[in-house]
Scaffold this active site. Sequence first.
Site, short mmCIF file in Angstrom:
data_model
loop_
_atom_site.label_atom_id
_atom_site.label_comp_id
_atom_site.label_asym_id
_atom_site.label_seq_id
_atom_site.Cartn_x
_atom_site.Cartn_y
_atom_site.Cartn_z
N HIS A 167 -6.79 -5.95 -1.43
CA HIS A 167 -5.60 -5.20 -1.00
C HIS A 167 -4.70 -6.06 -0.12
O HIS A 167 -3.54 -5.73 0.07
CB HIS A 167 -6.08 -3.96 -0.25
CG HIS A 167 -5.09 -2.84 -0.19
ND1 HIS A 167 -4.48 -2.30 -1.29
CD2 HIS A 167 -4.61 -2.13 0.88
CE1 HIS A 167 -3.68 -1.31 -0.92
NE2 HIS A 167 -3.73 -1.20 0.39
N SER B 42 0.85 -1.19 0.00
CA SER B 42 0.00 0.00 0.00
C SER B 42 0.89 1.25 0.00
O SER B 42 1.67 1.44 -0.93
CB SER B 42 -0.95 -0.03 1.19
OG SER B 42 -1.98 0.90 1.04
N ASP C 276 -8.41 -5.60 -5.73
CA ASP C 276 -7.98 -4.44 -4.94
C ASP C 276 -8.58 -3.19 -5.56
O ASP C 276 -8.15 -2.72 -6.60
CB ASP C 276 -6.46 -4.35 -4.94
CG ASP C 276 -5.93 -3.26 -4.02
OD1 ASP C 276 -6.74 -2.45 -3.52
OD2 ASP C 276 -4.71 -3.23 -3.80
#
Length: 682
Positions: free
Chosen positions: A657, A544, A625
């Site tokens: 994610h 991320s 995601d």
Amino acid sequence: MKKTAIILSLAAAGVALGANAASPEPFKVQDLVKMNKLHSAAMSHDGTKVVYAVKNIDENGDAESDLYIQAVDGSGTAKRITSAKGTEHSVAFSHDDKSIFFLAGRDGSSQLYELALDGGEAQKISNLPLNIEGFKLSQDSQQVVFNVRVFPECKDLTCSADKFAAESERKSTGREYDQLMVRHWDTWGDHSRSHLFVAQLNGETITAPVDITSGLDTETPPMPFSGMEEVTFSPDGKYVVYSAKAPSKSQAWETNYDLWQVAVTGGKAKNLTEANKAWDAQPTFSSDGRYMAYLAMTKPGFEADRYRIMLRDMVTGQEKEVAPLWDRSPSSVSFGSDNRTLYVTAQDVGQVTIFEVNTQFGDVKTIYNQGSNSIVGVSQDKILFNHKSLVEPGDLYTVALDGQNKQRLTEVNKEKLAKIKFGEYQQFNFKGWNNETVHGYWIKPANYKAGKKYPIAFLVHGGPQGSFGNSFSGRWNAQLWAGAGYGVVMIDFHGSTGYGQAFTDSITKDWGGKPLEDLQKGLAAVTEQQKWLDSTRTCALGGSYGGYMMNWIQGNWSDGFNCLVNHAGLFDMRSMYYVTEELWFPEFEFGGPYEENKALFEKFNPVNYVENWKTPMLVIHGEKDFRVPYGQGLAAFTFMQRKGIPSELLIYPDENHWILNPDNLEQWYAKVLGWMDRWTKK
């Protein structure tokens, strides 16, 4: 250097070594995915008993989950009280502690069950056409509020069930929308919403439930990560208070969650926090009904602002902030038995600490501050909590209200942990950006030998308002790199949580500035302090925002590492802004929409520095995601392939994610560690 934590070994962490564990082996991902998991713990109202679920996973990966009951004072042994197939969860005691309620999917859908604690089988007391996702009981156990996904235009549950069935049989596949959000986290919107229903508990069943949020085009509780901590009955049982956004077309770029009060019979809801345009959450009543505590942010559009503790006198209507000078952000809040003391948890210098807060004077007292802790319940003389650390997957403990007499209640992984060798770890600090103190952790390789130097796994956390602290993760577990022979380094750079709100705020509008400087100075400091770390053999990795930092490092610290691992990293901030789902996040972090603040977006846009890229990189992404869509990973991989930079791609069509499938997680670690070995262990 002043040591900020004690070096811990397995023995110091309280992990019992059995007779069969004379030669424990380094921690592997195969161990991680087979760890038993304690969940759904609840303490009885009289503070004497705890019921919890344990998901036991055998050597073949097969799992079963059952409920257990145990005395809170540690006497006796745990007793299993369910043995049905499936998973029981969301446990609650009845007001008289004679029975428990829980959710289970024993007949194909998630329904509410009651189990008398004096013997007998659990009885299903709901038979709804749709799944119950979460519930709470009223103080007298005569009512239950639960959430179910429905279509707002429907007047009853049967209508919604029919619409879901019709949708599943529809031959066309197109999805139609006229406003954001069209998708969230990993799910495309189907125009259903999570609504709250109240039913009376009538002997062996519940009465016809009433949709107390009828017609609302909003989620209650907020999705995808909030639950019934955002919903509560008033102690007199006349109202339900919940956190939700007002229905609007601004759902994707506002964080104005308010607390709403509605009668248990339904009707128009009253906004209790209309004046605050930021996030309000977790309404919690004192048992006597006099006070309501809740958490409130002050900055609209910001999801990582400091939660303030607010206290409302329900008799006078007066409201105040409790402990306004306390610079921590609580993640949970509970009343003590005196109805005047609050017990909260909050991130605190690499830990998640339990605090006592005096509501009259605002005094804050630390109760327990080692590891990561979540409160299960508070009695007249002790706190029951779930405790994790870098070497502990999660067990129940108690501690006296004065912070003394910590006692372990469970050891759900005792036999498995006895076979595992973890690396010793320590918290450290150094002078980072602006000569300010920054903290981090190092972990020695599990088979560490004095005098030998080891390659470095440099883990960069996501968020970016997050922390790689003293906890045990089922995904990014730092001990797995220690088990593979790496020295692990984790830095809580500027922007991390648990070090005061100014420290957290410092990353906003400066994504590639202060954090990069902290990472550079932190790696230099720790390798100088710990001579066993080999700075010539290093691989950095993150997901991320941590993945963003891998892309940023490629262009702005291109000689820093032998290799990089980029999981779900942001590559092009312009395209990212227009395809992510929670617009409030990039708009706050970069000062507004892209078209209004292009300069800042482009200043910290990794794609603008690709001419400097040269470090071998592994790119990983999930196709589901929607927070950082997989095109960001593909773009980074495409560029490197076109330019001849050593690079590989691992893509998961069924992951979001995060990597949640245990088989995929095993593949993930095999690929990541193989990539790192290739570039650091020549």
